[in-house]
Design a protein around this motif. Sequence first.
Motif, mmCIF file in Angstrom:
data_model
loop_
_atom_site.group_PDB
_atom_site.id
_atom_site.type_symbol
_atom_site.label_atom_id
_atom_site.label_comp_id
_atom_site.label_asym_id
_atom_site.label_seq_id
_atom_site.Cartn_x
_atom_site.Cartn_y
_atom_site.Cartn_z
ATOM 1 N N LEU A 67 -72.788 -31.009 46.490
ATOM 2 C CA LEU A 67 -74.060 -30.790 47.181
ATOM 3 C C LEU A 67 -73.848 -30.512 48.666
ATOM 4 O O LEU A 67 -74.486 -29.618 49.240
ATOM 5 C CB LEU A 67 -74.962 -32.012 47.000
ATOM 6 C CG LEU A 67 -75.491 -32.257 45.580
ATOM 7 C CD1 LEU A 67 -76.176 -33.621 45.497
ATOM 8 C CD2 LEU A 67 -76.442 -31.155 45.144
ATOM 9 N N CYS A 68 -72.975 -31.273 49.302
ATOM 10 C CA CYS A 68 -72.737 -31.084 50.735
ATOM 11 C C CYS A 68 -72.038 -29.756 51.012
ATOM 12 O O CYS A 68 -72.366 -29.063 51.990
ATOM 13 C CB CYS A 68 -71.926 -32.246 51.290
ATOM 14 S SG CYS A 68 -72.838 -33.822 51.338
ATOM 15 N N PHE A 69 -71.077 -29.397 50.171
ATOM 16 C CA PHE A 69 -70.454 -28.086 50.334
ATOM 17 C C PHE A 69 -71.472 -26.971 50.101
ATOM 18 O O PHE A 69 -71.401 -25.914 50.728
ATOM 19 C CB PHE A 69 -69.272 -27.921 49.374
ATOM 20 C CG PHE A 69 -67.976 -28.472 49.894
ATOM 21 C CD1 PHE A 69 -67.447 -28.025 51.092
ATOM 22 C CD2 PHE A 69 -67.271 -29.431 49.174
ATOM 23 C CE1 PHE A 69 -66.247 -28.542 51.586
ATOM 24 C CE2 PHE A 69 -66.073 -29.949 49.656
ATOM 25 C CZ PHE A 69 -65.565 -29.498 50.856
ATOM 26 N N GLY A 70 -72.440 -27.216 49.210
ATOM 27 C CA GLY A 70 -73.486 -26.224 48.990
ATOM 28 C C GLY A 70 -74.320 -25.995 50.238
ATOM 29 O O GLY A 70 -74.629 -24.851 50.596
ATOM 30 N N LEU A 71 -74.699 -27.089 50.915
ATOM 31 C CA LEU A 71 -75.451 -26.946 52.159
ATOM 32 C C LEU A 71 -74.603 -26.269 53.235
ATOM 33 O O LEU A 71 -75.083 -25.384 53.961
ATOM 34 C CB LEU A 71 -75.921 -28.313 52.653
ATOM 35 C CG LEU A 71 -77.004 -28.999 51.806
ATOM 36 C CD1 LEU A 71 -77.312 -30.391 52.363
ATOM 37 C CD2 LEU A 71 -78.272 -28.157 51.766
ATOM 38 N N ALA A 72 -73.345 -26.678 53.343
ATOM 39 C CA ALA A 72 -72.457 -26.062 54.329
ATOM 40 C C ALA A 72 -72.315 -24.568 54.071
ATOM 41 O O ALA A 72 -72.317 -23.756 55.009
ATOM 42 C CB ALA A 72 -71.092 -26.739 54.301
ATOM 43 N N SER A 73 -72.218 -24.186 52.811
ATOM 44 C CA SER A 73 -72.077 -22.771 52.452
ATOM 45 C C SER A 73 -73.325 -21.982 52.828
ATOM 46 O O SER A 73 -73.228 -20.846 53.315
ATOM 47 C CB SER A 73 -71.810 -22.640 50.947
ATOM 48 O OG SER A 73 -70.602 -23.278 50.580
ATOM 49 N N THR A 74 -74.491 -22.581 52.595
ATOM 50 C CA THR A 74 -75.739 -21.901 52.939
ATOM 51 C C THR A 74 -75.813 -21.615 54.437
ATOM 52 O O THR A 74 -76.143 -20.502 54.861
ATOM 53 C CB THR A 74 -76.945 -22.754 52.515
ATOM 54 O OG1 THR A 74 -76.955 -22.880 51.095
ATOM 55 C CG2 THR A 74 -78.250 -22.105 52.963
ATOM 56 N N TYR A 75 -75.492 -22.627 55.249
ATOM 57 C CA TYR A 75 -75.555 -22.435 56.694
ATOM 58 C C TYR A 75 -74.460 -21.491 57.189
ATOM 59 O O TYR A 75 -74.669 -20.720 58.137
ATOM 60 C CB TYR A 75 -75.464 -23.776 57.409
ATOM 61 C CG TYR A 75 -76.671 -24.652 57.201
ATOM 62 C CD1 TYR A 75 -77.939 -24.211 57.580
ATOM 63 C CD2 TYR A 75 -76.564 -25.913 56.622
ATOM 64 C CE1 TYR A 75 -79.062 -25.003 57.379
ATOM 65 C CE2 TYR A 75 -77.680 -26.710 56.429
ATOM 66 C CZ TYR A 75 -78.927 -26.254 56.806
ATOM 67 O OH TYR A 75 -80.041 -27.040 56.609
ATOM 68 N N ALA A 76 -73.291 -21.536 56.561
ATOM 69 C CA ALA A 76 -72.178 -20.685 56.993
ATOM 70 C C ALA A 76 -72.354 -19.244 56.522
ATOM 71 O O ALA A 76 -71.756 -18.325 57.103
ATOM 72 C CB ALA A 76 -70.861 -21.232 56.470
ATOM 73 N N GLY A 77 -73.133 -19.062 55.466
ATOM 74 C CA GLY A 77 -73.313 -17.720 54.926
ATOM 75 C C GLY A 77 -72.136 -17.237 54.106
ATOM 76 O O GLY A 77 -71.974 -16.043 53.841
ATOM 77 N N ARG A 78 -71.304 -18.173 53.649
ATOM 78 C CA ARG A 78 -70.148 -17.839 52.814
ATOM 79 C C ARG A 78 -69.773 -19.070 51.993
ATOM 80 O O ARG A 78 -70.077 -20.202 52.408
ATOM 81 C CB ARG A 78 -68.961 -17.393 53.669
ATOM 82 C CG ARG A 78 -68.398 -18.479 54.556
ATOM 83 C CD ARG A 78 -67.300 -17.963 55.468
ATOM 84 N NE ARG A 78 -66.646 -19.049 56.184
ATOM 85 C CZ ARG A 78 -67.115 -19.602 57.297
ATOM 86 N NH1 ARG A 78 -68.254 -19.190 57.829
ATOM 87 N NH2 ARG A 78 -66.436 -20.588 57.886
ATOM 88 N N PRO A 79 -69.119 -18.897 50.860
ATOM 89 C CA PRO A 79 -68.761 -20.059 50.031
ATOM 90 C C PRO A 79 -67.729 -20.946 50.728
ATOM 91 O O PRO A 79 -66.743 -20.462 51.270
ATOM 92 C CB PRO A 79 -68.168 -19.421 48.764
ATOM 93 C CG PRO A 79 -68.624 -18.010 48.786
ATOM 94 C CD PRO A 79 -68.756 -17.620 50.224
ATOM 95 N N LEU A 80 -67.977 -22.245 50.707
ATOM 96 C CA LEU A 80 -67.045 -23.231 51.244
ATOM 97 C C LEU A 80 -66.745 -24.257 50.169
ATOM 98 O O LEU A 80 -67.607 -24.579 49.343
ATOM 99 C CB LEU A 80 -67.641 -23.917 52.478
ATOM 100 C CG LEU A 80 -67.957 -23.025 53.685
ATOM 101 C CD1 LEU A 80 -68.669 -23.838 54.766
ATOM 102 C CD2 LEU A 80 -66.684 -22.403 54.241
ATOM 103 N N GLY A 81 -65.540 -24.768 50.179
ATOM 104 C CA GLY A 81 -65.154 -25.765 49.190
ATOM 105 C C GLY A 81 -64.019 -26.622 49.701
ATOM 106 O O GLY A 81 -63.545 -26.446 50.829
ATOM 107 N N PRO A 82 -63.561 -27.565 48.889
ATOM 108 C CA PRO A 82 -62.540 -28.511 49.354
ATOM 109 C C PRO A 82 -61.162 -27.876 49.461
ATOM 110 O O PRO A 82 -60.810 -26.967 48.709
ATOM 111 C CB PRO A 82 -62.563 -29.594 48.274
ATOM 112 C CG PRO A 82 -63.040 -28.883 47.044
ATOM 113 C CD PRO A 82 -64.020 -27.850 47.522
ATOM 114 N N ASP A 83 -60.394 -28.385 50.418
ATOM 115 C CA ASP A 83 -58.969 -28.062 50.513
ATOM 116 C C ASP A 83 -58.184 -29.092 49.706
ATOM 117 O O ASP A 83 -58.751 -30.051 49.166
ATOM 118 C CB ASP A 83 -58.520 -28.093 51.976
ATOM 119 C CG ASP A 83 -59.162 -26.982 52.803
ATOM 120 O OD1 ASP A 83 -59.363 -25.881 52.250
ATOM 121 O OD2 ASP A 83 -59.468 -27.230 53.981
ATOM 122 N N ALA A 84 -56.877 -28.900 49.646
ATOM 123 C CA ALA A 84 -56.021 -29.903 49.005
ATOM 124 C C ALA A 84 -56.141 -31.217 49.769
ATOM 125 O O ALA A 84 -56.183 -31.231 51.001
ATOM 126 C CB ALA A 84 -54.576 -29.426 48.985
#
Length: 234
Positions: A67-84
């Motif tokens: 959910l938090c990565f989803g919000l971050a992606s919306t604001y960033a305008g690009r997909p974001l997800g976890p690193d290793a």
Amino acid sequence: MAATTTGLDEGRRERLAAAWGRDAALEHASVAAFARWIVELLACGAPPALVSAAQAAIADEIEHARLCFGLASTYAGRPLGPDALPVTPAMAVSSDMSQLAVSTLIEGCVGETIAAVEAGYAVAGCADPAVARVLRTIAADEQRHAALAWRALAWALERGGAPVRAAVTAAVAGLRAPRIDAEAVADPARGRLGAAERRELAATTLRAVILPSARRLLGRREADRASAEPQARV
């Protein structure tokens, strides 16, 4: 429903993306923390109900990260997800009951209780329905995780006896509100509290909720122990 970005300039969107991305990374790391805790519970002989509830909490933390990565992606305008996820010696598993009890107090009873209060407080002033929905989910789950931590601490005190009680008593005496770094952005209408407000919430929760609860638990366990001791004959 996605979070709204209407009226946000590029700089503010970037700061909101960074803030939610940071939260997402912490939620992602919590998955590993709960996994380690489960192994420690098993190593200390915890009852199945505690282990099962801790396992369910892992699924909650995975959802929080999503959910938090989803919000971050919306604001960033690009997909974001976890690193290793970096694995450090600090994540080593222990089978020491006293260590389990103290880490449960600090990471669970303190950390999860404050997280639940903060999310609940943030949702009250949030004007974006999508963000408010995320905050309500996190608040409810963290409240449940905090309750689980208190149950686990009560079990450890009962199971571990005097050494665990001494370790927890010392830890309670030294409890301080966790460090809260400066926020990337303070925007209550979008669910982001400022650092000063978060610090005040953490300090108040520690003083008004966590410390009294810990002292009552320690007092109850001491009373239970005393009542179980054979009474001297007169």
